[in-house]
Design an enzyme around this catalytic site. Structure first.
Site, mmCIF file in Angstrom:
data_model
loop_
_atom_site.group_PDB
_atom_site.id
_atom_site.type_symbol
_atom_site.label_atom_id
_atom_site.label_comp_id
_atom_site.label_asym_id
_atom_site.label_seq_id
_atom_site.Cartn_x
_atom_site.Cartn_y
_atom_site.Cartn_z
ATOM 1 N N ARG A 66 0.725 -1.077 0.109
ATOM 2 C CA ARG A 66 0.024 -0.012 -0.109
ATOM 3 C C ARG A 66 0.797 1.246 -0.232
ATOM 4 O O ARG A 66 0.032 2.209 0.089
ATOM 5 C CB ARG A 66 -0.962 0.027 1.068
ATOM 6 N N HIS A 99 4.962 -10.963 -5.664
ATOM 7 C CA HIS A 99 4.045 -10.082 -6.617
ATOM 8 C C HIS A 99 4.405 -8.485 -6.258
ATOM 9 O O HIS A 99 4.451 -8.069 -5.226
ATOM 10 C CB HIS A 99 2.779 -10.326 -6.165
ATOM 11 N N TYR A 102 0.775 -3.291 -6.897
ATOM 12 C CA TYR A 102 -0.162 -3.166 -8.044
ATOM 13 C C TYR A 102 -0.129 -1.956 -8.617
ATOM 14 O O TYR A 102 -0.187 -1.600 -9.712
ATOM 15 C CB TYR A 102 -1.659 -3.256 -7.520
ATOM 16 N N HIS A 139 2.585 -6.536 -12.705
ATOM 17 C CA HIS A 139 1.451 -6.469 -13.973
ATOM 18 C C HIS A 139 2.115 -5.206 -15.090
ATOM 19 O O HIS A 139 2.845 -4.131 -14.233
ATOM 20 C CB HIS A 139 0.291 -5.607 -13.071
ATOM 21 N N GLU A 174 2.950 -10.742 -15.777
ATOM 22 C CA GLU A 174 1.678 -11.549 -15.711
ATOM 23 C C GLU A 174 0.731 -10.998 -16.820
ATOM 24 O O GLU A 174 0.691 -9.945 -16.917
ATOM 25 C CB GLU A 174 1.148 -11.083 -14.341
ATOM 26 N N ASP A 208 -1.872 -16.416 -15.505
ATOM 27 C CA ASP A 208 -3.216 -16.248 -14.372
ATOM 28 C C ASP A 208 -4.276 -16.807 -14.922
ATOM 29 O O ASP A 208 -4.809 -16.099 -15.931
ATOM 30 C CB ASP A 208 -3.363 -15.000 -13.903
ATOM 31 N N HIS A 211 -7.371 -14.336 -15.217
ATOM 32 C CA HIS A 211 -7.150 -13.400 -16.115
ATOM 33 C C HIS A 211 -7.224 -13.766 -17.589
ATOM 34 O O HIS A 211 -7.952 -13.015 -18.538
ATOM 35 C CB HIS A 211 -5.515 -12.695 -15.935
ATOM 36 N N HIS A 245 -0.456 -18.450 -11.903
ATOM 37 C CA HIS A 245 -1.413 -18.107 -10.894
ATOM 38 C C HIS A 245 -2.700 -18.842 -11.029
ATOM 39 O O HIS A 245 -3.359 -18.757 -12.171
ATOM 40 C CB HIS A 245 -1.664 -16.376 -11.043
ATOM 41 N N ASP A 258 -11.405 -8.576 -13.533
ATOM 42 C CA ASP A 258 -10.275 -9.405 -12.868
ATOM 43 C C ASP A 258 -10.782 -9.613 -11.325
ATOM 44 O O ASP A 258 -10.713 -8.885 -10.428
ATOM 45 C CB ASP A 258 -9.122 -8.505 -12.545
ATOM 46 N N HIS A 260 -10.982 -12.662 -9.009
ATOM 47 C CA HIS A 260 -10.561 -13.977 -8.732
ATOM 48 C C HIS A 260 -11.683 -14.760 -7.867
ATOM 49 O O HIS A 260 -12.460 -14.150 -7.037
ATOM 50 C CB HIS A 260 -9.613 -13.890 -7.751
ATOM 51 N N GLU A 290 -4.594 -17.487 -5.697
ATOM 52 C CA GLU A 290 -4.513 -15.971 -5.087
ATOM 53 C C GLU A 290 -6.273 -16.021 -5.083
ATOM 54 O O GLU A 290 -6.592 -15.052 -5.139
ATOM 55 C CB GLU A 290 -4.136 -15.218 -6.209
#
Ligand SMILES: [Zn+2]
Ligand SMILES: [Zn+2]
Length: 372
Positions: A66, A99, A102, A139, A174, A208, A211, A245, A258, A260, A290
């Site tokens: 974050r 990972h 983001y 990403h 990814e 993924d 995805h 993934h 997206d 999951h 994930e």
């Protein structure tokens, strides 16, 4: 005063080494099922969290996801991470797949924002190297309102720069669920970026499952699954596949969402995961769950056990078919909600397209009229 044994146990837990793990780990499995685990309280805790769910590979964040900037990993903590991986038999070069944060967007057309992303990206790669981690998944970002070919070039340029600033960590791109300006939603996009990477030994791809499906690549049965890999091999090349993934998809095929979902609950269904659990080409790669688990990582323990159970299960096995049905039922409410959303989006788009068409019909009629 507590007896000596208890005190010792409390100390071990505090150090992040519980005395026993919740899910027994099957070592020596050629399919390295694992999950994205937490690292609260110190990065070395990720190793024991992975052990706790019986994982043979794992993903983690190498800093707070974050924040743009986080304090450096202390030497002592890095050593603890490396030692624990060695103790439990995780190869940090091949079994650990961090990972990236983001919000890193190396393709951002705004120069200042590109620089901010690049600095965070290199910082994360260097953290990997400090932990002796060999792979880093991220990403590929978005062109936003800029030119798409320029964005691909900028992304490759930044990958090239980052490779020069580091020594061994492999940069894993990814594939993405979206469309439009998002990079990496097609296999060709990823190929185009790899083409511009100078040191191709330092770049790879993570597929993924959610995805891919959301981007329109169906994988839900053996023929479709095989067709996807045929395309992957033709467009990208089998040597670039470095990780998987593993997620079901809450949204339907081609929805570009997206979202999951737990294995077997979504539009992909359990069959693709049975196929994956029996696919030779995916051996020795990190296969990372994930799926949404909230705060309860033990759901991953259950899913890893499910994947192990699916190994060597034929398609027509009665126990398997019962399981498939059971999980599919559990996801029915969420699938219905997402299907409704998807259908109304499609209807809206069609309406807009037909409005545009009739608009251009009128304008062409008007042009003809003026010409005549
Ligand atoms: Zn991701
Ligand atoms: Zn993913």
């Amino acid at each position: 005063m507590p007896p000596k044994g208890i005190k010792k146990a409390a100390k071990a837990v505090k150090k992040g080494e519980p005395l026993s793990f919740q899910y027994p780990r099957v070592t020596g499995n050629p399919l390295k099922f694992g999950a994205h685990v937490g690292m609260a309280g110190g990065i070395s805790n990720a190793v024991t969290n992975a052990m706790n769910i019986g994982a043979n590979s794992f993903a983690l964040f190498v800093k707070s996801p974050r924040k743009w900037v986080s304090p450096d990993i202390k030497d002592e903590e890095a050593k603890k991470f490396i030692d624990l991986c060695e103790k439990y038999g995780y190869n940090t070069r091949t079994d650990v797949l961090p990972h990236g944060t983001y919000f890193i967007n190396l393709a951002n057309p705004d120069e200042a924002k590109e620089a901010q992303s690049y600095n965070a990206f290199v910082d994360e790669l260097k953290r990997c190297e400090k932990l002796n981690i060999g792979l880093y998944n991220f990403h590929p970002g978005s062109a936003l309102n800029g030119s798409r070919p320029d964005a691909l070039k900028q992304l490759a340029k930044n990958i090239n720069r980052a490779i020069k600033e580091t020594s061994f960590v492999k940069i894993i791109i990814e594939n993405m669920a979206g469309h439009g300006n998002l990079i990496g939603s097609t296999l060709q996009d990823i190929r185009d970026v790899i083409d511009m990477v100078e040191d191709k030994s330092r770049v790879g791809v993570c597929v993924d499952t959610c995805h891919s499906f959301a981007a329109g690549y169906d994988l839900s049965d053996q023929d479709k699954f095989d067709e996807f890999w045929k395309q992957f091999d033709t467009v990208i090349g089998p040597e670039y596949l470095c990780a998987i993934h593993l997620n079901d998809s809450k949204a339907p095929l081609g929805a570009n969402r997206d979202l999951h979902q737990k294995l077997g609950y979504g539009f992909l269904g359990l069959e693709v995961f049975r196929i994956i659990a029996n696919t030779e080409r995916l051996q020795n790669l990190p296969i990372i769950l994930e799926t949404p688990v909230g705060d309860d990582d033990s759901v991953y323990g259950e899913e890893i056990k499910l994947l192990e159970w699916l190994q060597n299960k034929p398609k027509d096995d009665t126990e398997y078919l019962t399981k498939l049905e059971e999980l599919y039922k559990l996801g029915s409410k969420e699938r219905a909600e997402q299907l409704k959303k998807f259908e109304s989006k499609v209807a809206k788009n069609e309406k807009a397209a037909s409005k545009k068409r009739s608009g251009s019909d009128i304008s062409s009629m008007l042009t003809k009229k003026t010409k005549a």
